[in-house]
Scaffold this motif. Structure first.
Motif, PDB file in Angstrom:
ATOM      1  N   HIS A 306     -14.597  -2.576   3.431  1.00  0.00           N
ATOM      2  CA  HIS A 306     -14.446  -1.946   1.682  1.00  0.00           C
ATOM      3  C   HIS A 306     -13.322  -1.534   2.386  1.00  0.00           C
ATOM      4  CE1 HIS A 306     -17.847  -3.340  -0.356  1.00  0.00           C
ATOM      5  NE2 HIS A 306     -18.740  -3.548  -0.131  1.00  0.00           N
ATOM      6  N   PRO A 307     -12.207  -1.515   2.574  1.00  0.00           N
ATOM      7  CA  PRO A 307     -11.249  -0.775   2.880  1.00  0.00           C
ATOM      8  C   PRO A 307     -10.459  -0.233   2.275  1.00  0.00           C
ATOM      9  CG  PRO A 307     -10.162  -3.714   2.539  1.00  0.00           C
ATOM     10  CD  PRO A 307     -12.229  -2.933   3.065  1.00  0.00           C
ATOM     11  N   VAL A 308     -10.034  -0.563   0.744  1.00  0.00           N
ATOM     12  CA  VAL A 308      -9.257   0.072   0.124  1.00  0.00           C
ATOM     13  C   VAL A 308     -10.839   1.828  -0.298  1.00  0.00           C
ATOM     14  CG1 VAL A 308      -8.606   0.970  -2.379  1.00  0.00           C
ATOM     15  CG2 VAL A 308      -8.620  -1.576  -1.367  1.00  0.00           C
ATOM     16  N   ILE A 309     -11.803   1.696  -0.417  1.00  0.00           N
ATOM     17  CA  ILE A 309     -12.844   2.780  -0.540  1.00  0.00           C
ATOM     18  C   ILE A 309     -12.475   3.699   0.897  1.00  0.00           C
ATOM     19  CG2 ILE A 309     -14.885   1.316  -0.148  1.00  0.00           C
ATOM     20  CD1 ILE A 309     -15.823   3.891  -2.333  1.00  0.00           C
ATOM     21  N   PHE A 310     -12.623   3.353   1.675  1.00  0.00           N
ATOM     22  CA  PHE A 310     -12.705   3.835   3.206  1.00  0.00           C
ATOM     23  C   PHE A 310     -11.435   4.286   3.243  1.00  0.00           C
ATOM     24  CE2 PHE A 310     -10.923   3.997   7.444  1.00  0.00           C
ATOM     25  CZ  PHE A 310     -12.289   4.381   8.500  1.00  0.00           C
ATOM     26  N   LYS A 311      -9.578   4.009   2.463  1.00  0.00           N
ATOM     27  CA  LYS A 311      -9.013   4.912   3.033  1.00  0.00           C
ATOM     28  C   LYS A 311      -8.719   5.566   2.015  1.00  0.00           C
ATOM     29  CE  LYS A 311      -3.995   3.727   2.479  1.00  0.00           C
ATOM     30  NZ  LYS A 311      -2.753   2.755   1.548  1.00  0.00           N
ATOM     31  N   GLU A 312      -9.369   5.530   0.770  1.00  0.00           N
ATOM     32  CA  GLU A 312      -9.487   6.328   0.089  1.00  0.00           C
ATOM     33  C   GLU A 312     -10.157   8.174   0.266  1.00  0.00           C
ATOM     34  OE1 GLU A 312      -7.941   7.049  -3.187  1.00  0.00           O
ATOM     35  OE2 GLU A 312      -7.090   5.115  -2.565  1.00  0.00           O
ATOM     36  N   ILE A 313     -11.362   7.350   0.669  1.00  0.00           N
ATOM     37  CA  ILE A 313     -11.872   8.820   1.346  1.00  0.00           C
ATOM     38  C   ILE A 313     -11.136   9.572   2.509  1.00  0.00           C
ATOM     39  CG2 ILE A 313     -13.752   9.484   2.755  1.00  0.00           C
ATOM     40  CD1 ILE A 313     -15.886   6.860   1.395  1.00  0.00           C
ATOM     41  N   GLY A 314     -10.837   8.420   2.945  1.00  0.00           N
ATOM     42  CA  GLY A 314      -9.941   8.799   4.634  1.00  0.00           C
ATOM     43  C   GLY A 314      -8.982   9.969   3.693  1.00  0.00           C
ATOM     44  N   ILE A 315      -7.644   9.506   3.057  1.00  0.00           N
ATOM     45  CA  ILE A 315      -7.268  10.266   2.085  1.00  0.00           C
ATOM     46  C   ILE A 315      -7.880  11.531   1.809  1.00  0.00           C
ATOM     47  CG2 ILE A 315      -6.241  10.235   0.966  1.00  0.00           C
ATOM     48  CD1 ILE A 315      -5.194   7.514   0.591  1.00  0.00           C
ATOM     49  N   ALA A 316      -8.745  11.788   1.526  1.00  0.00           N
ATOM     50  CA  ALA A 316      -9.390  12.703   1.122  1.00  0.00           C
ATOM     51  C   ALA A 316     -10.283  13.654   1.817  1.00  0.00           C
ATOM     52  CB  ALA A 316     -10.650  12.562  -0.313  1.00  0.00           C
ATOM     53  N   LEU A 317     -10.369  12.915   2.992  1.00  0.00           N
ATOM     54  CA  LEU A 317     -10.761  14.420   4.148  1.00  0.00           C
ATOM     55  C   LEU A 317     -10.023  14.859   4.916  1.00  0.00           C
ATOM     56  CD1 LEU A 317     -13.871  12.440   5.554  1.00  0.00           C
ATOM     57  CD2 LEU A 317     -14.035  13.799   4.193  1.00  0.00           C
TER      58      LEU A 317
END
Length: 358
Positions: A306-317
């Protein structure tokens, strides 16, 4: 024509999502059978609040309350129809059953009775899955029986003749199936559903990952992450957070509370429920701590599947500034390393974390 009004109140953690999904998928079929099940929205994974808005409204304090105007309109429409049964379902009704009974005195309430140990643990897990809880489970000397206590009070006030009480058993226990059981109440054949599994349990590692991520309040990602972590959890072993030293005591208390309830009220399959609690064994115990290696496995799963949600979490962190009050703050660095952010930020984060340790 004899008309009846049935109100399914749950309670929470007793198969409500599966029941509502089946009813919603078969509204037309039910209507042909003379059963009116008002339509409602459906969220991710087949989760919804059921017919909440059919008879409730938000008050000035943003709390759901029984709405007399909605009830009057709904019942008038039902009385003018050719259908013989009005069926409503929502777990919100569980907490307002006494008020609903005043405005709909002819209604009968459908409620399921579950082992209090299962209810308590399931409710805690749900608080992490859906309600942003990031605290550890707390187990006192005495078993919490809040749900059963609320139901007992409602039955006492409204009257036992107004309730249809059923035992909720594990899916495989003596062939128990929540949908088949509910259809028995409606006196109809079983409803076939295209998607049965709703609100699936998390694996332990997924639960702890979600508990950690909840401290960042990623509300815009919460529903998607819940769905993804359910996917990660499929096929993994069941577990318990209840310390083994407390299990025997909790089991005795669960038996006592259920026996007291069924001795005062008629509960279908009560003997089977008591037998289940008596022979119930403690699931493999897990302490609420996963290793960094287990944490990394979930990160890898998110990154690859799930690279999209993984990326979104990374941006938030990446935007996190103050890590002083966080649980396991070093895992931000682990996640961002997987996310392959610029080394400069990770280096600064590492320096900050080291200063906290000192």
């Amino acid at each position: 024509m004899n008309k009846r009004i049935l109100i399914h109140v749950g309670p929470p953690k007793s198969g409500t999502s599966a029941i509502q999904l089946a009813l919603l998928q078969h509204r037309d079929t039910l209507s042909q059978m003379g059963i009116n099940y008002p339509t409602h929205g459906l969220g991710a994974n087949g989760i919804s609040s059921g017919n909440l808005e059919a008879i409730l409204s938000l008050d000035c304090n943003n709390k759901w309350q029984v709405c007399e105007d909605k009830i009057s309109s709904l019942i008038a429409e039902f009385n003018n129809s050719t259908q013989h049964t009005l069926l409503l379902s929502s777990e919100y009704f569980f907490y307002l059953a006494k008020e609903i009974a005043v405005l709909i005195p002819q209604a009968k309430f459908i409620a399921y009775v579950r082992c209090p140990i299962d209810t308590y643990e399931s409710s805690y897990n749900q608080s992490i899955k859906r309600h942003m809880n990031c605290g550890p489970a707390e187990f006192s000397k005495n078993l919490h029986t809040t749900t059963l206590n609320i139901l007992s009070e409602a039955v006492e006030v409204i009257g036992s003749k107004k309730f249809i009480l059923r035992a909720y058993l594990p899916f495989s226990e003596d062939g128990f199936d929540i949908l088949k059981d509910f259809c028995t109440v409606l006196d109809i054949s079983n409803l076939q559903v295209t998607k049965y599994s709703t609100n699936s349990s998390y694996a332990f590692e997924a639960l702890e990952f979600k508990r950690w991520i909840n401290q960042f309040s990623l509300l815009n990602l919460d529903t998607l992450l819940d769905e993804v972590l359910q996917e990660y959890s499929r096929g993994k072993e069941h577990f318990s957070l209840l310390p083994p030293t407390l299990f025997e005591n909790y089991q005795k208390q669960a038996l006592t509370s259920i026996r007291d309830f069924v001795n005062s009220n008629r509960v279908y399959n009560a003997k089977e429920l008591i037998a289940y609690i008596q022979k119930r064994t403690s699931l493999p115990h897990k302490s609420q701590l996963i290793s960094d290696t287990e944490f990394e496995k979930i990160c890898e799963f998110l990154k690859n599947s799930h690279p999209v949600i993984f990326k979104e979490i990374g941006i938030a962190l990446n935007k996190v500034q103050n890590t002083c009050s966080l649980q396991a703050p070093h895992r931000i660095k682990i996640f961002l390393t997987k996310y392959q952010l610029k080394r400069g930020f990770i280096s600064k984060l590492g320096t900050a974390l080291n200063s906290i340790k000192r």
